[in-house]
Every structure is written in structure tokens, then in C-alpha cells.
Design an enzyme around this catalytic site. Structure first.
Site, PDB file in Angstrom:
ATOM      1  N   ASP A   1       0.858  -1.171   0.000  1.00  0.00           N
ATOM      2  CA  ASP A   1       0.000   0.000   0.000  1.00  0.00           C
ATOM      3  C   ASP A   1       0.905   1.235   0.000  1.00  0.00           C
ATOM      4  O   ASP A   1       2.025   1.184   0.514  1.00  0.00           O
ATOM      5  CB  ASP A   1      -0.885  -0.021   1.245  1.00  0.00           C
ATOM      6  CG  ASP A   1      -1.765   1.201   1.347  1.00  0.00           C
ATOM      7  OD1 ASP A   1      -2.455   1.497   0.369  1.00  0.00           O
ATOM      8  OD2 ASP A   1      -1.728   1.864   2.397  1.00  0.00           O
TER       9      ASP A   1
ATOM     10  N   ASP B   1      -6.882  -2.139   4.583  1.00  0.00           N
ATOM     11  CA  ASP B   1      -5.930  -3.132   4.074  1.00  0.00           C
ATOM     12  C   ASP B   1      -6.174  -4.514   4.680  1.00  0.00           C
ATOM     13  O   ASP B   1      -5.599  -5.501   4.209  1.00  0.00           O
ATOM     14  CB  ASP B   1      -4.485  -2.711   4.392  1.00  0.00           C
ATOM     15  CG  ASP B   1      -4.088  -1.432   3.681  1.00  0.00           C
ATOM     16  OD1 ASP B   1      -4.485  -1.270   2.518  1.00  0.00           O
ATOM     17  OD2 ASP B   1      -3.380  -0.606   4.286  1.00  0.00           O
TER      18      ASP B   1
ATOM     19  N   ASP C   1      -1.099  -0.771   6.273  1.00  0.00           N
ATOM     20  CA  ASP C   1      -1.205  -0.275   7.645  1.00  0.00           C
ATOM     21  C   ASP C   1      -2.599   0.180   8.044  1.00  0.00           C
ATOM     22  O   ASP C   1      -2.819   0.540   9.181  1.00  0.00           O
ATOM     23  CB  ASP C   1      -0.232   0.892   7.855  1.00  0.00           C
ATOM     24  CG  ASP C   1      -0.680   2.155   7.127  1.00  0.00           C
ATOM     25  OD1 ASP C   1      -1.344   2.018   6.079  1.00  0.00           O
ATOM     26  OD2 ASP C   1      -0.364   3.262   7.594  1.00  0.00           O
TER      27      ASP C   1
END
Length: 780
Positions: A468, A671, A667
Site C-alpha cells: 500500500d 488493508d 497499515d
């Protein structure tokens, strides 16, 4: 009037942490009488592989480490069979291994009761076995005639019986208990073989001393005495006790990492009362909301936020960085970190088992109890191994009795007992758990937390790393870098409307806009009808005006034409900045640019990961231009932009369908499904709790260089496990035929049960010693 109402039940997936009110939307699965619910088949499969790692999560939450102290109240478990639990120490009914505390005790100086008991039995047995061996080996050592002038062989046989009996029946009693338990639980193990071997040697010798006349004359020596093997039975017990003592001592060292972490926490905190007075209270008495004073040089007691004061805090125990971090009002502080020269007043937010230190301890302890998939091979072999060994021992006995030289019965007994003792599969059972125990402790010291052994084993196989962008590749603290109003719109007016609307959003970009407005001294009001459009932006009414703030998809949903704003956004996007389009009353009002700095360590970490053959994929909800700019700066192999949160798991699944082994690093809460979908989920320790719960690996520092370290540790651990399994398999493959007498036809050598016991103990200790090498191996 009845005002009571029924509370809606939530069904929480114990693997990824996702929840729902709709029971039919999740897959039910019963485990040990309790039903668990899963959002997908993938999460269910993860649960089936290692249920225990997730059951703790689905419960009421981790206990603070102070709650589990040694003694009667402590929960003990087996390192080889983590599903076995009991209150207080004991032996595992499945494998016979000594149980150990589920979480190592805070009381560093307290001795393991199992180790103390085994050492006591070993010392007792060694004292009685020493003269026993001297008597038994009188002929070989040349003082046999001298000794037999003092007592006849029959008398010496009785003396051997007197010396051996307490060794076998008292010092070796735990082995008999475990052997009987193995039969009762239909789980034959090393103690089954030890019990059979020692019993055979002792009972034969007992009959030879008490009833010598039942043996044939060919087996009798001078004075009608029959050769006895009390020294073999006693030496086997003593040598195995020595192996247990050394093994328990080494196993105790595997918990050193957790005990070191527990030792970091201070014992007391200085509480500021409502009347302004202060007092020192035990750490367990601190509650959320308490105001605490941290004096210079003291440890931060719990997790919280600074209210007053300026200082620098040494956070190296969490981040590994030796440079202290400046702290002032509003900054977060972490329990067990060390305050510098300034004084601080903080407010406690997370205490007990909720602190970062306690969660680290809990994760490491759970990982140490988990089982790697490679352990199935050892379990499969062990399941057939013990019955096979007993069969080989019987075959050896029969072969020597009918085909061997005189005295046949004695030779047959020696061969059978040697096979039973040398083939104990202790080394085989220890091969994997010991390496996992040491590796998880070593990882914790490096800021890499493995949730379970499966993550350790799988990480080295990963060939695709999906990351990400925000908070993983970037710092996750975006800043407002530009405000470009449209015609007939003032910059301050645009920023006031946008920031007021964003006050209701928890997105990092929203925080950047609000902070930017406050830094410019722009007053904010309250928004009405605030609505968040996932992956697109926000809408609402500010000062009576309809305001939109988001991407062009949001404009399309509300039929707003961007006009020349798209062209103005181009240069900003090329620089890697995130652009938000604003509209007021259905007309374009301007753009806001936000930049999230790339982490300093990200470029180097990506180069190192690519050098190891990993394909780097960046997954982000940003538009293509911004994502491409960041990807080019970092040298990312593939960039997937405009991905909505619910689509991240789908993107990971596509790579898996291509035959790739995928790790996902993220994080945020959004996610979590992708982290659970990946073969290995990697959460940034600086991120959300949900992300950490969904991941198999947590990087405490939130730095991609931790993935490099984690992969090196994964490879070293699996190499260590393979070495242990090789030692165990080869040892048993060679040891059994030697004990059965394979060398006798060629060299006239028949392995003594005493030598077999020494070899068996040495193999177990060598496996533990090899696993302990992971503590000092160069992995950084």
C-alpha cells in the site's frame, strides 16, 4: 412501557477481524465445541491450519503480562502440542515433553520447577549409579578378583539390585508415568520406548538375581550367578535425565527474548491526583485517563499522549533507532521507552494488555506456540516410527535369541533394549519447535513480530510483494502543499469550506487539509449532512452551500464538470502530489494538493527486495498520475492505481491465481481483507490494530527494511529446521540398525544400551543447540 431492546449480535472473523451483523454472510465452522465465523474460505483455511493462533484473538483479548506469573495460577502448555493446556507444570499427555508457561514469567530469578525436579533426580541417580557401574565393570577394569574376595558374585548381584532399584523406580519414575500416559492416550512416544527399554533390562536382571535357577546352565557364571544389566538400566535413566536437564536448560533460554521485553516495563508510575498531589502507584493500578508525571531518566509507564513539557525519548526498544525522538504536547509516547533530560506530564491511553509492549509479548508468545507446516512431516514420521521401532526391537530379540551366539538370551535382550533406547524420536519432535521458539524471539529483538510459524515458513517463498502507498511507502502524515482556487473563488474561502467539510473525515488527507487551514489561521465552522463516499471523497453542506471534495469520479457521480481544473492538476500529479477537486453548489471551485513524503528508507529497501527476486507492486487508491510519479521515484515494477478498499483483496487474489506467492504490506483498516487474503500479510506497527491483527508479520518500526530482515530470518530458520530434521532422520536411520547388531557379523561389536542412551541424549541436546545458533546468527 417496555423500553428494552435486543442488542444486535456481531459475527467477527477471528483471522482478519472483519465483522458483520448478518450471520448468513459468513461461513460457520465448529472447533472444539465452539462455532467460529469466517468472511471467506481463505480465512477459514488459515484457521484450520493453526486454530490456536486465532482462538486467542477471538476471545476477550490478551491479558496483561503481569497476569500470568509462575506458580499454581500460571497456564502451562506444550511447545510441540500448543492445544494442550493445564494450570501449573506437568507433562504433555501426547508427547511426554515438559510443559512450559504459556507466557514466560516476569519473575526472572524463579527456577523452572520441571528443571529443578529433573536435576534433583539426576543428581540422586548419578550418586547411586557411580558405585553400581564400578561393581558391574569390575572384570573389565581389572579389579574383579579383588572385589570378589570381599563378596561373592551372587552377593554383588544383590548389591547391584539395591543400588539400581531407587534409581530406576524413583529417579526414573517420571518416565514410567509418561510411558503409561502415552499408552492410555494412544500416542506412543519416546517415553514409551524408554519405559520398555529400562523395564526390560531391570526386570530381566531382577529375575536373574532373585530366581537364578530358572536360567539354563550355559548362562551361569562362577558361583551360579547370572549376568545382570542393572548398570545398563540405571545408566539409561541417568543419561536420559541428563539429557532432560540440558534440554530444559536450553529451552529456558528460548524464552529469554520475551523475558527481556517484560523486563523493560517499569514497576511503578507517578500519578497526579485531582488535587495536584502526586504518588507512586503500581503499574497495574494505572487506568486510562490518569495523568502521570515522567521525570528525567525515568521510563514511560504506559502508552499515552504528552500533555505538558518538552523532552526527548529513547524509543530504540521499539524502533531500533538510537537517536532520541523529541516529544511535546500532543505527541504519542510508548510504554517502557526512556525519557531524556526533560520532565513530561502524560495522559494514559492504553494500559495493561493493551499497551504496545504487552501486545508484542502476546504476539511473540503465540507465535512460539504455533506449528509450522513442515512440522507435519515430522508428526507423520513420528506417528509410524514408534510402532515400527517396537517391531524392530522384537525382530532383533527373536533373531538374536534363535540365531545369535551364546548366551543368546543376554545378547537378544541387549539388542532389543539398545534399539528401543537409541530410536527415541525426541530429536525428531524437537527439530521444528525449538527453531521456531528461537526465531520468534530473535525476530522480536529485531522489531519483526511473527504471528505464527506458518508466516516464518512461507515468507521465504514469496515472489511478489504488494505494498500500500500511504503509510507504507510514505510516512502517512500528508501535508497540504497547494491551494488553487477557480475563478470567482478566494483561496481562503476555498480552504475554509474544504477544511470544514473534512473535519468529519478520519482519512489522512482530510487531516492534512484541516491542519493546513488551522496553520493559516482560517476559522472553521460545522458541516451538515456529511457523507463519506468510499474511495472517492466527501460531500456535505457548509454555511448553507453544497460542497464536494474528492476525485473526478465523485464529480461524475454528482454530474459536475471539472472544467479547466483537470489541466491545472496535471503538473501537480506529475510531481507525485495527491490532488483533490472541490465543487461548490455544483460548480468547480478549485483544487487542493496534498503531498505525503516518501519514507527515507523505502528506496533502499525496495532495491534490496528486488535484488532478492521479488516483484514489487504498489497498490493505491490515488489516481494514475500520482501513483505513477511515486512508482517511478521508487523504481516500483508495477503500479495499480485507483483501487478501492474493497478491491484490494481482489487484486491480491489475481496475483495468486497467476501462481504467485504474494505478501501484502499495509497499515490501514481498509488493508485488512487484503492482508488476510495474501499468503503472508505484513502490517506496519505504526498502523491500525485491525491491520496488525489481520497480518502474519508485524514490523514494529513500520519500515520496509524490516521485510528484508524478516526474509533473511525466515530463510535462516527454515535452513536450521532442515538441518535439525536431517540430523534426527540420519541419526535414527543409522542408530537403529547399529543397535540391532548390524556390525556384529563384521566386527563382533554389539552396541551397549548405555552407549545407546548416551547417543540418544546427545542427539536431543545437539538439536536444541543447533536451534540456539539462530540467536547469534548474522541476520541484520
Amino acid at each position: 412501557m417496555d423500553t428494552t431492546h435486543k442488542q444486535t449480535k456481531r459475527y467477527v472473523d477471528p483471522v482478519c477481524g472483519m465483522s458483520t451483523d448478518d450471520e448468513s454472510a459468513y461461513i460457520p465452522h465448529e472447533h472444539q465445541g465452539k462455532t467460529y465465523y469466517f468472511c471467506s474460505g481463505h480465512c477459514l483455511e488459515k484457521f484450520k491450519i493453526n486454530p490456536y493462533a486465532f482462538i486467542i484473538k477471538g476471545g476477550p483479548g490478551p491479558k496483561p503480562p503481569q497476569a500470568e506469573v509462575s506458580g499454581e495460577a500460571a497456564v502451562y502448555t506444550c511447545p510441540m502440542h500448543p492445544e494442550v493446556e493445564q494450570m501449573g507444570p506437568g507433562a504433555c499427555p501426547k508427547c511426554g515433553m515438559a510443559l512450559e508457561p504459556r507466557t514466560p514469567s516476569l519473575e526472572h530469578d524463579q527456577e523452572d520447577p520441571e528443571y529443578a525436579a529433573m536435576r534433583k533426580r539426576f543428581l540422586f541417580g548419578a550418586v547411586l549409579t557411580a558405585p553400581l557401574v564400578l561393581i558391574a565393570m569390575r572384570g573389565m577394569l581389572g579389579y574383579g578378583r579383588t572385589l570378589e574376595t570381599l563378596a561373592s558374585p551372587r552377593t554383588l548381584g544383590w548389591l547391584e539390585l539395591i543400588l539400581a532399584t531407587p534409581v530406576v523406580l524413583w529417579a526414573g519414575w517420571p518416565f514410567y508415568v509418561r510411558a503409561v500416559q502415552s499408552v492410555i492416550h494412544k500416542s506412543l512416544n519416546m517415553f514409551t520406548l524408554i519405559g520398555l527399554g529400562v523395564s526390560a533390562a531391570y526386570v530381566y536382571s531382577l529375575i536373574a538375581v532373585v530366581l537364578p535357577d530358572i536360567f539354563p546352565k550355559a548362562m551361569r557364571g562362577p558361583g551360579g550367578a547370572i549376568a545382570v544389566y542393572f548398570e545398563a538400566a540405571a545408566m539409561i535413566v541417568v543419561l536420559i535425565l541428563l539429557g532432560q536437564v540440558l534440554e530444559l536448560k536450553a529451552r529456558g533460554r528460548t524464552g529469554a527474548a520475551i523475558r527481556a521485553l517484560l523486563g523493560l516495563a517499569p514497576k511503578t508510575a507517578r500519578k497526579i491526583k485531582h488535587d495536584g498531589t502526586e504518588e507512586d502507584i503500581p503499574l497495574e493500578h494505572v487506568n486510562p485517563g490518569d495523568r502521570l508525571r515522567i521525570r528525567p531518566g525515568e521510563k514511560v509507564p504506559v502508552d499515552g499522549v504528552v500533555l505538558e513539557g518538552l523532552s526527548s525519548v529513547d524509543e530504540s526498544m521499539i524502533s531500533g533507532e538510537p537517536i532520541p525522538v523529541s516529544k511535546g504536547p500532543g505527541d504519542k509516547v510508548i510504554g517502557a521507552t526512556i525519557n531524556g533530560k526533560g520532565a513530561l506530564v502524560m495522559q494514559a491511553e492504553k494500559v495493561g494488555g493493551d499497551t504496545l509492549l504487552s501486545r508484542i509479548v502476546q504476539m511473540v508468545a503465540e507465535a512460539q506456540r504455533s506449528r509450522a507446516p513442515i512440522q507435519r512431516l515430522a508428526d507423520l514420521v513420528a506417528a509410524y516410527f514408534v510402532p515400527a521401532v517396537i517391531s524392530v526391537a522384537l525382530i532383533a530379540f527373536v533373531a538374536w535369541y534363535y540365531r545369535g551366539p551364546d548366551p543368546r538370551l543376554a545378547h537378544a535382550l541387549i539388542a532389543a533394549v539398545s534399539v528401543l533406547i537409541i530410536a527415541c524420536p525426541c530429536a525428531l519432535g524437537l527439530a521444528t519447535p525449538m527453531s521456531i521458539l528461537v526465531a520468534t524471539g530473535r525476530g522480536a529483538g529485531m522489531g519483526v513480530l511473527f504471528k505464527n510459524a506458518e508466516a516464518i515458513e512461507t515468507l521465504r517463498k514469496v515472489d511478489t510483494l504488494v505494498v500500500d502507498k500511504t503509510g507504507t511507502l510514505t510516512e502517512g502524515r500528508p501535508r497540504l502543499t497547494g491551494v488553487i482556487p477557480a475563478e470567482n473563488m478566494e483561496e481562503s474561502e476555498l480552504l475554509a469550506l474544504a477544511a470544514t467539510l473534512e473535519k468529519g473525515s478520519e482519512h489522512p488527507l482530510a487531516g492534512a487539509v484541516v491542519s493546513g487551514a488551522m496553520d493559516r489561521g482560517i476559522p472553521l465552522t460545522d458541516a451538515k449532512n456529511f457523507t463519506s463516499h468510499t474511495g472517492k471523497g466527501v460531500s456535505g453542506r457548509v454555511r448553507g452551500k453544497a460542497v464536494l471534495l474528492g476525485n473526478l469520479e465523485l464529480f461524475a457521480d454528482f454530474s459536475v464538470a471539472p472544467g479547466d481544473l483537470a489541466a491545472k492538476a496535471g503538473p501537480l500529479l506529475d510531481q507525485g502530489q495527491t490532488v483533490m477537486f472541490a465543487a461548490v453548489e455544483g460548480k468547480p471551485a478549485g483544487i487542493l494538493a496534498v503531498s505525503d513524503p516518501i519514507k527515507e528508507t523505502a528506496p533502499k529497501a525496495i532495491r534490496e527486495l528486488q535484488a532478492e527476486g521479488l516483484r514489487m507492486v504498489m497498490l493505491t487508491g490515488d489516481n494514475q498520475a500520482t501513483a505513477k510519479a511515486v512508482g517511478e521515484k521508487l523504481g516500483i515494477d508495477e503500479v495499480l492505481a485507483g483501487v478501492l478498499p474493497q478491491e484490494k483483496a481482489v487484486a491480491v487474489k489475481k496475483f495468486q491465481d497467476q501462481g504467485r506467492v504474494v505478501a501484502m504490506a499495509g497499515d490501514g483498516i481498509n488493508d485488512a481483507p487484503a492482508l488476510a487474503q495474501a499468503q503472508v500479510g505484513i502490517a506496519m506497527g505504526t498502523g491500525t490494530d485491525v491491520a496488525m491483527e489481520s497480518a502474519g508479520v508485524t514490523l514494529v518500526k513500520g519500515d520496509l527494511t524490516g521485510i528484508v530482515r524478516a526474509r533473511k530470518l525466515s530463510r535462516a530458520t527454515m535452513r536450521n529446521i532442515r538441518q535439525n530434521l536431517f540430523f534426527a532422520f540420519v541419526y535414527n536411520s543409522l542408530g537403529v540398525p547399529l543397535a540391532a547388531g548390524a556390525l556384529y557379523p563384521f566386527f563382533g561389536i554389539l552396541l551397549s544400551p548405555v552407549i545407546a542412551a548416551a547417543a540418544m541424549s546427545f542427539s536431543s541436546v545437539s538439536v536444541v543447540g543447533n536451534a540456539l545458533r539462530l540467536r547469534t546468527m548474522d541476520i541484520e
